[in-house]
Design an enzyme around this catalytic site. Structure first.
Site, PDB file in Angstrom:
ATOM      1  N   PRO A 197     -42.737   5.828  20.977  1.00  0.00           N
ATOM      2  CA  PRO A 197     -41.807   4.703  20.948  1.00  0.00           C
ATOM      3  C   PRO A 197     -42.494   3.404  21.355  1.00  0.00           C
ATOM      4  O   PRO A 197     -43.355   3.406  22.227  1.00  0.00           O
ATOM      5  CB  PRO A 197     -40.749   5.074  21.995  1.00  0.00           C
ATOM      6  CG  PRO A 197     -40.872   6.528  22.193  1.00  0.00           C
ATOM      7  CD  PRO A 197     -42.277   6.899  21.872  1.00  0.00           C
ATOM      8  N   GLY A 198     -42.151   2.337  20.702  1.00  0.00           N
ATOM      9  CA  GLY A 198     -42.666   1.029  21.100  1.00  0.00           C
ATOM     10  C   GLY A 198     -44.044   0.691  20.582  1.00  0.00           C
ATOM     11  O   GLY A 198     -44.622  -0.314  20.968  1.00  0.00           O
ATOM     12  N   THR A 199     -44.590   1.531  19.711  1.00  0.00           N
ATOM     13  CA  THR A 199     -45.926   1.225  19.221  1.00  0.00           C
ATOM     14  C   THR A 199     -45.886   0.269  18.034  1.00  0.00           C
ATOM     15  O   THR A 199     -46.928  -0.124  17.529  1.00  0.00           O
ATOM     16  CB  THR A 199     -46.677   2.501  18.803  1.00  0.00           C
ATOM     17  OG1 THR A 199     -45.788   3.315  18.048  1.00  0.00           O
ATOM     18  CG2 THR A 199     -47.162   3.262  20.013  1.00  0.00           C
ATOM     19  N   GLY A 200     -44.700  -0.063  17.564  1.00  0.00           N
ATOM     20  CA  GLY A 200     -44.620  -1.072  16.512  1.00  0.00           C
ATOM     21  C   GLY A 200     -44.336  -0.519  15.132  1.00  0.00           C
ATOM     22  O   GLY A 200     -44.663  -1.156  14.133  1.00  0.00           O
ATOM     23  N   LYS A 201     -43.713   0.650  15.043  1.00  0.00           N
ATOM     24  CA  LYS A 201     -43.421   1.232  13.735  1.00  0.00           C
ATOM     25  C   LYS A 201     -42.393   0.382  12.988  1.00  0.00           C
ATOM     26  O   LYS A 201     -42.584   0.045  11.824  1.00  0.00           O
ATOM     27  CB  LYS A 201     -42.915   2.670  13.910  1.00  0.00           C
ATOM     28  CG  LYS A 201     -43.940   3.570  14.585  1.00  0.00           C
ATOM     29  CD  LYS A 201     -43.450   4.992  14.722  1.00  0.00           C
ATOM     30  CE  LYS A 201     -42.315   5.157  15.718  1.00  0.00           C
ATOM     31  NZ  LYS A 201     -42.676   4.845  17.106  1.00  0.00           N
ATOM     32  N   HIS A 417     -52.811   4.037  55.624  1.00  0.00           N
ATOM     33  CA  HIS A 417     -52.728   4.972  54.499  1.00  0.00           C
ATOM     34  C   HIS A 417     -53.394   4.365  53.253  1.00  0.00           C
ATOM     35  O   HIS A 417     -54.277   4.968  52.645  1.00  0.00           O
ATOM     36  CB  HIS A 417     -51.250   5.292  54.235  1.00  0.00           C
ATOM     37  CG  HIS A 417     -51.004   6.242  53.104  1.00  0.00           C
ATOM     38  ND1 HIS A 417     -50.633   7.546  53.290  1.00  0.00           N
ATOM     39  CD2 HIS A 417     -51.065   6.065  51.755  1.00  0.00           C
ATOM     40  CE1 HIS A 417     -50.481   8.136  52.114  1.00  0.00           C
ATOM     41  NE2 HIS A 417     -50.739   7.257  51.160  1.00  0.00           N
ATOM     42  N   GLU A 418     -52.985   3.159  52.911  1.00  0.00           N
ATOM     43  CA  GLU A 418     -53.531   2.546  51.699  1.00  0.00           C
ATOM     44  C   GLU A 418     -55.011   2.219  51.866  1.00  0.00           C
ATOM     45  O   GLU A 418     -55.803   2.386  50.938  1.00  0.00           O
ATOM     46  CB  GLU A 418     -52.745   1.288  51.314  1.00  0.00           C
ATOM     47  CG  GLU A 418     -51.268   1.529  51.012  1.00  0.00           C
ATOM     48  CD  GLU A 418     -51.022   2.576  49.932  1.00  0.00           C
ATOM     49  OE1 GLU A 418     -51.890   2.762  49.060  1.00  0.00           O
ATOM     50  OE2 GLU A 418     -49.952   3.225  49.979  1.00  0.00           O
ATOM     51  N   HIS A 421     -57.008   5.283  51.120  1.00  0.00           N
ATOM     52  CA  HIS A 421     -57.198   5.507  49.679  1.00  0.00           C
ATOM     53  C   HIS A 421     -58.322   4.619  49.154  1.00  0.00           C
ATOM     54  O   HIS A 421     -59.219   5.066  48.440  1.00  0.00           O
ATOM     55  CB  HIS A 421     -55.933   5.117  48.899  1.00  0.00           C
ATOM     56  CG  HIS A 421     -54.835   6.135  48.923  1.00  0.00           C
ATOM     57  ND1 HIS A 421     -55.036   7.450  48.621  1.00  0.00           N
ATOM     58  CD2 HIS A 421     -53.508   6.013  49.181  1.00  0.00           C
ATOM     59  CE1 HIS A 421     -53.876   8.097  48.696  1.00  0.00           C
ATOM     60  NE2 HIS A 421     -52.924   7.249  49.042  1.00  0.00           N
ATOM     61  N   ASP A 495     -49.110  12.024  46.687  1.00  0.00           N
ATOM     62  CA  ASP A 495     -50.559  12.245  46.619  1.00  0.00           C
ATOM     63  C   ASP A 495     -50.865  13.735  46.578  1.00  0.00           C
ATOM     64  O   ASP A 495     -51.717  14.200  45.818  1.00  0.00           O
ATOM     65  CB  ASP A 495     -51.251  11.659  47.865  1.00  0.00           C
ATOM     66  CG  ASP A 495     -51.017  10.167  47.991  1.00  0.00           C
ATOM     67  OD1 ASP A 495     -50.689   9.542  46.978  1.00  0.00           O
ATOM     68  OD2 ASP A 495     -51.164   9.647  49.115  1.00  0.00           O
TER      69      ASP A 495
END
Ligand code: ADP
Ligand code: ZN
Length: 637
Positions: A197-201, A417-418, A421, A495
């Site tokens: 969906p949304g690829t431009g068909k 925490h971040e 990471h 995580d």
């Protein structure tokens, strides 16, 4: 009867009943309502000149000519009071009128309902009315664009060059079909556009019509599927009758899988209606020769479920894949949409494209739109790079929830925490560079670390996967190292889930464990009509044990590596957490400075906020228990 219509009529009836009840008793402006005691006081103070008693409601007029209204309890003494105080009394022959009016009020909706129903039934039978009326059964609900009305051109469709090339000759054919048939060329009558969906068909189909300047009929497969047998088929018939009149033209059928599923495979028996519709579609497609000039384009993202009859030569025998755009495609799509808004010169669509892997054309159009909205909100006439950053973050991670007040402690834990990471991610081989780290809550996440892939990746090496595993553990481990084992939060649930999935797939699916070997233990895509699903291959118990042990060992290996990294970089961990608490969001520049042991410069768009000064009482956080789980986006942890 048409379901929507029935519901509409019923809703109308209900609305009417409610309205009738609300409006029933209010003859006097509600502002003039007084309590019964006030009324009695007025009477006894001789302020009332006359009253009109209508059942239990008393309408009155003061000597000052101000009207009022009150509701009386059954007060037998009231009459005496009124008479004693010289009030002029009149009353309605209430029993009768109120009975009549109540009959009227309760029956009116039904009378109208029946009237409306009869009206629409007659309208349907006579077949009149507008061509696209929702109450018309047979007529196709197609959206029609006259020749030249479609303004979309190939230049509006970007990043899908192969698909464009493939459909290019259809434009030539539609423009001048005689030229084609003279040399005996076979013109495709059915093209199946396959893509997510949304690829431009739709966009591409429209562009064909726009380039060739022919009419464009568009209808969705789900419009054919009606409750009543025969309606879908007659819609198909009507659609093609109309199309033939206007040929050369394009008929676009979106979601063809809604009608075109393999016959006889529906859950719970066949769907007669759908089969009839499909048969009619096949008949129509066989019924016209290529030179009639109707090109039928259908779109789906599930070509595998389509009935084989649809794919036979002479029907949808040509498939055009419209894939998700790659990095260069995304850049071009962005450029197409950025043309429509005033953008700052130093916005680099290439960099935005790099940070948006997996985005479809529709997502990118939405991104540009969101960025423009951010600029509009700031009352700026021009869209800046920062607007794009904000729009991207909003789409990928949910809107910032600045109103959610985190406690100082939560903020600190999230910062570590971040930072965990980010630091592990930067210390392991082949890991994507960190793009930004933030502890501003978004969506369901309290914080986020974003990586920016250098390029779209089609495959991952084992080394890269293990690096990813390590960085996934960085968050939880940082919490544990700093605050102790008992203080770790639920923040790492996502995580952990992702790392477990990753390790499991490495062993069971991708054959990346040397002990288990290159075997697969999952069967993807369950066949049959129940659609996709994973099922486990049966394995012996000793194999199962070996698999489990291998998964565990991959996890342990990376957990320990992550722990070692953080322990050896504990100063950096403190420094990054501190910067996060101060600035809330830091970019690649600050992250790199901190990694080198330098003091980070404040981020460019950093403005100290005053709503989170320490000491402010915390608002209750009304969120599910696992709010700290990170988002699902593959790039963020
Ligand atoms: P589909 O039919 O594949 O679901 P659409 O054609 O309806 O997708 O795309 C929706 C919108 O997304 C389009 O109107 C357009 O604005 C944008 N879009 C999608 N793909 C592209 C593309 N390749 N180039 C430019 N815009 C695109
Ligand atoms: Zn995390």
């Amino acid at each position: 009867m048409h379901a929507k219509m029935l519901i509409g009529v019923i809703a109308f009836g209900i609305a009417l009943i409610i309205f009738a009840n609300i409006s029933g008793g209010n003859k006097v402006d509600p502002r003039f309502s007084i309590t019964y005691s006030e009324f009695l006081n007025k009477v006894n103070d001789r302020e009332v000149s006359k009253v009109f008693i209508d059942g239990k409601t008393i309408y009155g007029m003061g000597h000052d000519n101000k009207p009022f209204k009150t509701d009386s309890p059954d007060d037998p003494g009231m009459m005496a009071d009124l008479i004693n105080n010289n009030v002029e009394i009149s009353a309605s022959p209430q029993e009768k009128t109120s009975f009549m009016s109540s009959v009227f009020v309760s029956w009116l909706p039904f009378i109208i309902l029946i009237g409306v129903w009869v009206y629409f039934m007659r309208r349907n039978q006579s077949g009149g009315g507008g061509a696209s009326g929702a109450f018309k059964f047979g007529k196709a609900k197609a959206k029609t664009f006259e020749a030249g009305q479609v303004k979309i051109k190939f230049s509006d469709v970007a990043g899908v060059e192969e698909a464009k090339e493939e459909v290019g000759e259809i434009v030539d054919f539609l423009k001048d079909s005689s030229h084609f048939t003279r040399v005996g060329g076979r013109i495709p009558r059915g093209i199946l556009m396959v893509g997510s969906p949304g690829t431009g068909k739709t966009l591409l189909a429209k562009a064909i019509a726009g380039e060739a300047e022919v009419p464009f009929f568009s209808i969705s497969g789900s419009d054919f599927v009606e409750m009543f047998v025969g309606v879908g088929a007659s819609r198909v018939r009507d659609l093609f009758v109309e199309a033939k009149k206007q040929a050369p033209c394009i008929v676009f059928i979106d979601e063809i899988d809604a009608v075109g599923r393999k016959r006889g495979s529906g859950v719970g028996g066949g769907n007669d209606e759908r089969e009839q519709t499909l048969n009619q579609l096949l008949v129509e497609m066989d019924g016209f020769e290529g030179n009639e000039g109707i090109v039928v384009i259908a779109a789906t993202n599930r070509p595998d479920v389509l009935d084989n009859a649809l794919l036979r030569p002479g029907r949808f025998d040509r498939q055009v894949t419209v894939p998700l755009p790659d990095i260069r495609g995304r850049e071009q799509i962005l450029k197409v949409h950025m043309r429509k808004v005033p953008c700052d010169e130093d916005i680099n669509p290439g960099i935005i494209a790099r940070g948006t892997p997996g985005f479809s054309g529709a997502d990118l159009a939405n991104l540009v739109n969101e960025a423009a909205l951010f600029a509009a909100r700031a009352r700026r006439g021009i869209v800046l790079n920062n607007d794009f950053e904000k729009a991207k973050d909003k789409i990928m991670m949910g809107a910032e929830r600045r109103s959610m007040v985190m406690s100082e402690q939560e903020k600190e834990i999230t910062a570590y925490h971040e930072a965990g990471h980010a630091i592990v991610g930067l210390s392991v081989p082949e890991h994507d560079p960190v793009h930004k780290v933030s502890i501003i809550p978004r969506g369901r996440a309290l914080g986020v670390t974003m990586y920016l892939p250098e390029e779209d990746r089609l495959s991952y090496s084992k080394r890269r996967l293990e690096s990813l595993l390590s960085s996934l553990f960085g968050g939880r481990l940082a919490e544990e190292i700093i605050f102790g084992e008992d203080s770790v939060t639920t923040g790492a649930s996502n995580d952990i889930q992702r790392s477990t999935e990753l390790a499991t797939n490495m062993v069971k699916k991708w054959g990346l464990s040397s002990k288990v070997g290159p075997l697969t233990f999952t069967e993807e895509e369950g066949s049959g009509f129940l659609g996709q699903g994973h099922s486990e291959k049966p394995v012996s118990s000793s194999t199962a044990e070996m698999i489990d042990a291998e998964i565990k060992s991959i996890i342990d290996r990376n957990y320990n590596r992550s722990k070692d990294i953080l322990n050896s970089k504990i100063d950096i961990l403190h420094a990054m957490a501190k910067a996060l608490i101060e600035y809330e969001t830091i970019d690649r520049l600050q992250v790199e400075q901190i990694m080198r042991g330098e003091k980070p410069t404040p981020p460019s768009d950093y403005t100290p906020r005053d709503d989170d000064k320490p000491g402010k009482p915390n608002a209750p956080v009304t969120e599910p228990a696992d709010i700290k789980s990170d988002t699902d986006n593959p790039q963020t942890v």
